[in-house]
Design a protein around this motif. Sequence first.
Motif, PDB file in Angstrom:
ATOM      1  N   UNK A 130      21.865  44.037  39.210  1.00 38.72           N
ATOM      2  CA  UNK A 130      22.231  44.387  37.842  1.00 38.72           C
ATOM      3  C   UNK A 130      23.560  43.766  37.434  1.00 38.72           C
ATOM      4  N   UNK A 131      23.624  43.412  36.169  1.00 41.15           N
ATOM      5  CA  UNK A 131      24.885  43.081  35.527  1.00 41.15           C
ATOM      6  C   UNK A 131      25.345  44.310  34.755  1.00 41.15           C
ATOM      7  N   UNK A 132      26.568  44.751  35.010  1.00 47.49           N
ATOM      8  CA  UNK A 132      27.190  45.848  34.280  1.00 47.49           C
ATOM      9  C   UNK A 132      28.220  45.223  33.350  1.00 47.49           C
ATOM     10  N   UNK A 133      28.070  45.457  32.047  1.00 43.89           N
ATOM     11  CA  UNK A 133      28.836  44.736  31.037  1.00 43.89           C
ATOM     12  C   UNK A 133      29.589  45.725  30.157  1.00 43.89           C
ATOM     13  N   UNK A 134      30.879  45.520  29.986  1.00 38.16           N
ATOM     14  CA  UNK A 134      31.637  46.321  29.031  1.00 38.16           C
ATOM     15  C   UNK A 134      31.353  45.770  27.642  1.00 38.16           C
ATOM     16  N   UNK A 135      30.587  46.522  26.847  1.00 35.55           N
ATOM     17  CA  UNK A 135      30.184  46.078  25.508  1.00 35.55           C
ATOM     18  C   UNK A 135      31.186  46.484  24.433  1.00 35.55           C
ATOM     19  N   UNK A 136      32.144  47.340  24.778  1.00 31.59           N
ATOM     20  CA  UNK A 136      33.127  47.713  23.775  1.00 31.59           C
ATOM     21  C   UNK A 136      33.730  49.073  24.057  1.00 31.59           C
ATOM     22  N   UNK A 137      34.883  49.315  23.466  1.00 29.84           N
ATOM     23  CA  UNK A 137      35.569  50.584  23.667  1.00 29.84           C
ATOM     24  C   UNK A 137      36.728  50.427  24.616  1.00 29.84           C
ATOM     25  N   UNK A 138      36.848  51.337  25.554  1.00 35.58           N
ATOM     26  CA  UNK A 138      37.966  51.374  26.495  1.00 35.58           C
ATOM     27  C   UNK A 138      37.686  50.495  27.709  1.00 35.58           C
ATOM     28  N   UNK A 139      38.450  50.705  28.765  1.00 34.93           N
ATOM     29  CA  UNK A 139      38.300  49.960  30.021  1.00 34.93           C
ATOM     30  C   UNK A 139      37.241  50.633  30.885  1.00 34.93           C
ATOM     31  N   UNK A 140      36.403  49.830  31.530  1.00 35.30           N
ATOM     32  CA  UNK A 140      35.418  50.336  32.482  1.00 35.30           C
ATOM     33  C   UNK A 140      35.943  50.080  33.884  1.00 35.30           C
ATOM     34  N   UNK A 141      36.115  51.149  34.660  1.00 39.42           N
ATOM     35  CA  UNK A 141      36.569  51.039  36.046  1.00 39.42           C
ATOM     36  C   UNK A 141      35.359  51.115  36.969  1.00 39.42           C
ATOM     37  N   UNK A 142      35.220  50.138  37.862  1.00 36.76           N
ATOM     38  CA  UNK A 142      34.126  50.110  38.832  1.00 36.76           C
ATOM     39  C   UNK A 142      34.742  50.103  40.229  1.00 36.76           C
ATOM     40  N   UNK A 143      34.471  51.145  41.000  1.00 42.29           N
ATOM     41  CA  UNK A 143      34.984  51.254  42.369  1.00 42.29           C
ATOM     42  C   UNK A 143      33.912  50.789  43.344  1.00 42.29           C
ATOM     43  N   UNK A 144      34.286  49.912  44.276  1.00 41.82           N
ATOM     44  CA  UNK A 144      33.324  49.234  45.138  1.00 41.82           C
ATOM     45  C   UNK A 144      33.549  49.523  46.616  1.00 41.82           C
ATOM     46  N   UNK A 145      32.446  49.663  47.336  1.00 47.84           N
ATOM     47  CA  UNK A 145      32.430  49.698  48.794  1.00 47.84           C
ATOM     48  C   UNK A 145      31.256  48.852  49.260  1.00 47.84           C
ATOM     49  N   UNK A 146      31.371  48.296  50.454  1.00 47.91           N
ATOM     50  CA  UNK A 146      30.277  47.541  51.030  1.00 47.91           C
ATOM     51  C   UNK A 146      29.388  48.405  51.907  1.00 47.91           C
ATOM     52  N   UNK A 147      28.455  47.750  52.572  1.00 44.72           N
ATOM     53  CA  UNK A 147      27.498  48.421  53.443  1.00 44.72           C
ATOM     54  C   UNK A 147      27.727  48.029  54.891  1.00 44.72           C
ATOM     55  N   UNK A 148      27.337  48.923  55.798  1.00 48.01           N
ATOM     56  CA  UNK A 148      27.378  48.562  57.210  1.00 48.01           C
ATOM     57  C   UNK A 148      26.138  47.747  57.563  1.00 48.01           C
ATOM     58  N   UNK A 149      25.961  47.450  58.849  1.00 44.98           N
ATOM     59  CA  UNK A 149      24.865  46.578  59.279  1.00 44.98           C
ATOM     60  C   UNK A 149      23.498  47.173  58.980  1.00 44.98           C
ATOM     61  N   UNK A 150      23.425  48.488  58.792  1.00 45.96           N
ATOM     62  CA  UNK A 150      22.152  49.139  58.490  1.00 45.96           C
ATOM     63  C   UNK A 150      22.002  49.471  57.012  1.00 45.96           C
ATOM     64  N   UNK A 151      22.910  48.943  56.195  1.00 43.62           N
ATOM     65  CA  UNK A 151      22.808  49.122  54.752  1.00 43.62           C
ATOM     66  C   UNK A 151      23.361  50.423  54.224  1.00 43.62           C
ATOM     67  N   UNK A 152      24.052  51.186  55.065  1.00 44.35           N
ATOM     68  CA  UNK A 152      24.599  52.459  54.638  1.00 44.35           C
ATOM     69  C   UNK A 152      26.002  52.289  54.059  1.00 44.35           C
ATOM     70  N   UNK A 153      26.410  53.255  53.250  1.00 52.08           N
ATOM     71  CA  UNK A 153      27.755  53.250  52.678  1.00 52.08           C
ATOM     72  C   UNK A 153      28.786  53.127  53.790  1.00 52.08           C
ATOM     73  N   UNK A 154      29.772  52.266  53.596  1.00 53.21           N
ATOM     74  CA  UNK A 154      30.783  52.060  54.614  1.00 53.21           C
ATOM     75  C   UNK A 154      32.178  52.087  54.000  1.00 53.21           C
ATOM     76  N   UNK A 155      33.036  52.936  54.550  1.00 52.23           N
ATOM     77  CA  UNK A 155      34.438  52.981  54.133  1.00 52.23           C
ATOM     78  C   UNK A 155      35.229  51.839  54.747  1.00 52.23           C
ATOM     79  N   UNK A 156      34.583  51.035  55.595  1.00 48.76           N
ATOM     80  CA  UNK A 156      35.289  49.971  56.305  1.00 48.76           C
ATOM     81  C   UNK A 156      34.827  48.566  55.928  1.00 48.76           C
ATOM     82  N   UNK A 157      33.864  48.472  55.021  1.00 48.63           N
ATOM     83  CA  UNK A 157      33.321  47.169  54.659  1.00 48.63           C
ATOM     84  C   UNK A 157      33.533  46.882  53.184  1.00 48.63           C
TER      85      UNK A 157
END
Length: 228
Positions: free
Chosen positions: A111-138
């Motif tokens: 997906x593309x997430x697009x700010x179409x107007x208004x205020x600022x959009x904050x997107x917080x990102x984390x990667x996945x581990x080797x099994x595709x699970x949420x990872x606080x280290x990736x």
Amino acid sequence: MKRSRVNDIIRESEGFIRSHGFVLPPFANWTPEEFVGRKDEARAVIDARCGWDITDYGAGRYDEMGLFLFTLRNGRLADLQKGRGMCYAEKLLISHEGQLSPHHTHVIKAEDIINRGGATLVVELFGSDEEGRFSENHGGTVFCDGVPRPYGPGDRLRLEPGESVTLLPGDWHAFWGEGGTVLIGEVSTVNDDETDNVFREPIGRFAEVEEDEAPLRLLVSDYRGWLS
């Protein structure tokens, strides 16, 4: 959520969308009774689950954790699997100041997430581990308007109006408005909200609605009860 609150959100959202010069398709204005009367000709809209979608993720705290969505168009997974046909979807979202859409990723959807107007959009990102699970280290790499942007775990993108980020399966993301309300566009591969969302925490995708008044518009989660 009470139906009266859902109705109020729809009214407020219609005004916000219009204020940014965006016009929703005709079926957005159908009353529940009109939808029932036209359900045979509207079968493609119903089956694709296009329309109004307001969620508090089952937590009952919409102002703190929730999201307004309107699905404008949506293809079929069968076409995506064949690699031809209508393999895309488009949504319009509204996120308010500090209103969290919690960490999640998708099995199939890019997906593309697009700010179409208004205020600022904050997107917080984390990667996945080797099994595709949420990872606080990736971390990983995303593209912001075609330009690669490496990210570490917990990095936050701040997208101003006109800016966008491309998210692939395995890019865990949460987002919210900063400094006000944000109108958000989403352009993606075919969308299936019942099977393709993977949340970090065990939460629901759709709101449970308490019927304290008649619906102003049907939500996509109402379709089975009203239009099956």
